[in-house]
Design an enzyme around this catalytic site. Structure first.
Site, short mmCIF file in Angstrom:
data_model
loop_
_atom_site.label_atom_id
_atom_site.label_comp_id
_atom_site.label_asym_id
_atom_site.label_seq_id
_atom_site.Cartn_x
_atom_site.Cartn_y
_atom_site.Cartn_z
N ALA A 75 0.61 -0.86 6.29
CA ALA A 75 0.44 -2.23 5.81
C ALA A 75 1.77 -2.90 5.48
O ALA A 75 1.89 -4.12 5.60
CB ALA A 75 -0.49 -2.24 4.59
N CYS A 328 4.49 1.95 -6.57
CA CYS A 328 5.81 1.45 -6.18
C CYS A 328 6.65 1.10 -7.40
O CYS A 328 7.86 1.16 -7.37
CB CYS A 328 5.66 0.20 -5.32
SG CYS A 328 4.31 0.33 -4.16
#
EC number: 2.8.1.7
Length: 404
Positions: A75, A328
């Site tokens: 993605a 992240c």
């Protein structure tokens, strides 16, 4: 019940055993190992057929034409290809892009890069519940706006944006609309034959497929053009060169096929488990739900526990695999930018935990989680001078802390 309990399905999912078994048939000499671009022999034809089947399975789940599916490495690449590809192709029309402050980093950092290249980007702030105000979006649209990128489901708080309404607004003005659907595909219904979405990013590993594979939907009618970012043999209709990783594509296809079959029942099950979890912890003092249960994906629950340090809470919950913010950002000590954009202060943003549930989550695990969270919060607050001051009625915002 096995410990630790995995409650971080929004970061990644285990590969479904049915998917892994299918992938194994596309790697060795005994399997279908050929290059799908090899047109001169059976090894290539069989590989190409396997890719075609997977492309159809992915298109089926989202109501697209298989010719609109472009395979990528994931993605992140899909977001880059969509945003840079559309911006570069349509820049003669204008150089203005609109996105939101709560997008995934793959969208935000791509927009930042385009700003360095001379594009102008408007970053919309969401409302308190994480939802974008459509009037604000409309007000931000200009004659030189060429692209809007607003995600479907937020990876940290699970709120669902009204992509159908946003699509109508964009189409009426001739603006390209990109949606990052990483967290929603296979979990919420998506029908691209009805939605006015031009570009949509998908991932394999968020829905029990392998890591390292994703796709970008690129609309054919009305035709949307993007400029390739990866050059080479002209694979994927020239939009994304590189030998197709057949085993990963087959895995993604199988994962999407299973998701289509099981989505309706699985989402009800997960919604029940998420509500069970929230009902089990919501009466703890000073607990805040981040996002919106009503407009939320059924598998994500983001909660802040005031007067408890997020890091110490994660340590106390070592039998639970949960995250603070997204994978992240949880490696850094910065508070989540998504929660800050909702207007949370640093303290509440730091004391947030994201629980994300999935296919292998059980009721037993949820009940264990509730008990563990309640015990841990109680214990950590017993040790917290801030909690003690709060209980004594001290206004913590009025204190002048000494800086050493």
């Amino acid at each position: 019940m096995k410990l630790p309990i995995y409650l971080d399905y929004s970061a990644t999912t285990p590969v479904d055993p049915r998917v892994a078994e299918k992938m194994m048939q596309f790697m060795t000499m005994d399997g279908t190992f050929g290059n799908p671009a090899s047109r001169s022999h059976r090894f290539g034809w069989q590989a190409e057929e396997a890719v075609d089947i997977a492309r159809n399975q992915i298109a089926d789940l989202v109501g697209a034409d298989p010719r609109e599916i472009v395979f990528t490495s994931g993605a992140t690449e899909s977001d880059n290809l969509a945003i840079k590809g559309a911006a570069n192709f349509y820049q003669k029309k204008g150089k203005h892009i609109i996105t939101s402050k709560t997008e995934h980093k793959a969208v935000l950092d791509t927009c930042r890069q385009l700003e360095r290249e001379g594009f102008e980007v408007t970053y919309l702030a969401p409302q308190r519940n994480g939802i974008i105000d459509l009037k604000e979006l409309e007000a931000a649209m200009r004659d030189d706006t060429i692209l809007v990128s607003i995600m479907h489901v937020n990876n940290e708080i699970g709120v669902v944006q009204d992509i159908a309404a946003i699509g109508e607004m964009c189409r009426a003005r001739g603006i390209i609309y990109h949606v990052d659907a990483t967290q929603s595909v296979g979990k919420l219904p998506i029908d691209l034959s009805q939605l006015k979405v031009d570009l949509m990013s998908f991932s394999g590993h968020k829905i029990y497929g392998p890591k390292g594979i994703g796709a970008l939907y690129v609309r054919r009618k009305p035709r949307v053009r993007i400029e390739a970012q990866m050059h080479g043999g002209g694979h994927e209709r020239g939009m994304r060169s590189g030998t197709l990783p057949v085993h990963q594509i087959v895995g993604m296809g199988e994962a999407y096929r299973i998701a289509k079959e099981e989505m309706a029942t699985e989402m009800e099950r997960l919604r029940g488990l998420r509500n069970r979890l929230w009902n089990g912890i919501k009466d703890i003092e000073e607990v805040y739900l981040n996002g919106d249960l009503e407009h939320g994906a059924p598998n994500i629950l983001n909660v802040s526990f005031n007067y408890v340090e997020g890091e110490s809470l994660i340590m106390a919950l070592k039998d639970l695999a949960v995250s603070s913010g997204s994978a992240c950002t949880s490696a850094s000590l910065e508070p989540s930018y998504v929660l800050r954009a909702l207007g949370l202060n640093d303290e509440l943003a730091h004391s947030s935990i994201r629980f994300s549930l999935g296919r292998f989550t059980t009721e037993e695990e949820i009940d264990y989680t509730i008990e563990l969270v309640r015990k841990s919060i109680g214990r950590l607050r017993d040790l917290s001078p801030l909690w003690e001051m709060y209980k004594q009625g001290v206004d913590l915002n009025s204190i002048e802390w000494a800086h050493h």
